[in-house]
Design an enzyme around this catalytic site. Structure first.
Site, PDB file in Angstrom:
ATOM      1  CG  ASP A  30      63.700  38.302  16.700  1.00 12.53           C
ATOM      2  OD1 ASP A  30      63.698  37.934  15.811  1.00 12.53           O
ATOM      3  OD2 ASP A  30      62.346  39.055  16.770  1.00 12.53           O
ATOM      4  CD  GLN A  93      59.831  32.749   4.613  1.00 12.07           C
ATOM      5  OE1 GLN A  93      59.661  32.607   3.972  1.00 12.07           O
ATOM      6  NE2 GLN A  93      60.600  33.856   4.039  1.00 12.07           N
ATOM      7  CB  SER A  94      56.197  37.116  10.151  1.00  9.26           C
ATOM      8  OG  SER A  94      56.933  36.752  11.170  1.00  9.26           O
ATOM      9  CG  HIS A  99      64.646  36.004   8.453  1.00  9.96           C
ATOM     10  ND1 HIS A  99      63.439  36.434   7.328  1.00  9.96           N
ATOM     11  CD2 HIS A  99      63.854  35.333   9.586  1.00  9.96           C
ATOM     12  CE1 HIS A  99      62.263  35.309   8.102  1.00  9.96           C
ATOM     13  NE2 HIS A  99      62.759  35.130   9.002  1.00  9.96           N
ATOM     14  CG  HIS A 101      64.988  33.146  13.679  1.00  9.41           C
ATOM     15  ND1 HIS A 101      63.510  33.937  13.966  1.00  9.41           N
ATOM     16  CD2 HIS A 101      64.469  32.622  12.140  1.00  9.41           C
ATOM     17  CE1 HIS A 101      63.419  33.782  13.660  1.00  9.41           C
ATOM     18  NE2 HIS A 101      63.568  33.724  12.594  1.00  9.41           N
TER      19      HIS A 101
HETATM   20  P1  AMP Z   1      59.599  34.965  10.739  1.00  6.65           P
HETATM   21  O1  AMP Z   1      59.041  34.415  11.736  1.00  6.65           O
HETATM   22  O2  AMP Z   1      61.120  33.376  10.499  1.00  6.65           O
HETATM   23  O3  AMP Z   1      59.961  35.533   9.849  1.00  6.65           O
HETATM   24  O4  AMP Z   1      61.232  35.176  11.207  1.00  6.65           O
HETATM   25  C1  AMP Z   1      60.332  37.438  11.340  1.00  6.65           C
HETATM   26  C2  AMP Z   1      61.326  37.692  12.320  1.00  6.65           C
HETATM   27  O5  AMP Z   1      61.362  38.981  12.502  1.00  6.65           O
HETATM   28  C3  AMP Z   1      60.162  37.606  14.241  1.00  6.65           C
HETATM   29  O6  AMP Z   1      61.321  36.438  14.873  1.00  6.65           O
HETATM   30  C4  AMP Z   1      60.374  39.485  14.260  1.00  6.65           C
HETATM   31  O7  AMP Z   1      60.412  38.717  15.302  1.00  6.65           O
HETATM   32  C5  AMP Z   1      61.141  39.179  13.844  1.00  6.65           C
HETATM   33  N1  AMP Z   1      61.972  40.720  13.809  1.00  6.65           N
HETATM   34  C6  AMP Z   1      60.092  41.298  12.872  1.00  6.65           C
HETATM   35  N2  AMP Z   1      60.635  43.205  13.093  1.00  6.65           N
HETATM   36  C7  AMP Z   1      61.546  42.961  12.974  1.00  6.65           C
HETATM   37  C8  AMP Z   1      62.255  44.248  13.488  1.00  6.65           C
HETATM   38  N3  AMP Z   1      61.985  46.117  12.857  1.00  6.65           N
HETATM   39  N4  AMP Z   1      63.534  44.181  14.083  1.00  6.65           N
HETATM   40  C9  AMP Z   1      63.595  43.455  14.323  1.00  6.65           C
HETATM   41  N5  AMP Z   1      63.116  42.095  14.819  1.00  6.65           N
HETATM   42  C10 AMP Z   1      61.953  42.658  14.056  1.00  6.65           C
END
Ligand code: AMP
Length: 113
Positions: A30, A93-94, A99, A101
């Site tokens: 991450d 969820q962004s 995915h 974690h």
């Molecule tokens: P979520 O908020 O559960 O959707 O988790 C998305 C995760 O993706 C977050 O922890 C971000 O830090 C991670 N993330 C977003 N873009 C990238 C990237 N290019 N490489 C690695 N992690 C990323």
């Protein structure tokens, strides 16, 4: 999915630090780690979230958990670790590509915030 950043990572269009890869699963670190170990484990097939898992696509989820178990042994997370998947906006969820974690290397509180 053209606008999915995780699909772009799978395609190699966005760089990532890989922890594991095979034909159906990718694990990468991450960008914004929330623990000493913070790896995202994703299916290569685009699934929007865990709310979209069906009998047709669920085999990869079992494989993801095999990969997680293997990674945690490799990384020596013998005291415990946490696996989290956020689903939808209210859960934070962004990225709308399923995915998990994998978080480890520190203690975690329960319940989560
Ligand atoms: P979520 O908020 O559960 O959707 O988790 C998305 C995760 O993706 C977050 O922890 C971000 O830090 C991670 N993330 C977003 N873009 C990238 C990237 N290019 N490489 C690695 N992690 C990323």
């Amino acid at each position: 999915m053209n606008d999915c950043i995780f699909c772009k990572i799978i395609a190699g269009e966005i760089p990532s630090k890989k922890a594991y890869e095979d034909d159906t699963v990718l694990a990468f670190y991450d960008l914004s780690p929330q623990a000493p170990v913070h790896i995202l484990v994703i299916p290569k097939a685009h699934i929007t979230s865990a709310a979209d898992i069906t009998g047709d696509n669920s085999a990869v989820v079992a494989h993801i958990f095999e990969v997680i178990a293997s990674l945690t042994k490799q990384l020596g997370l013998n005291d415990g670790f946490r696996v989290v998947t956020n689903i939808g906006d209210s859960a934070g969820q962004s990225v709308k590509h399923l995915h998990y974690h994998l978080l480890g290397g520190r203690d975690f509180t329960w319940p989560p915030g």
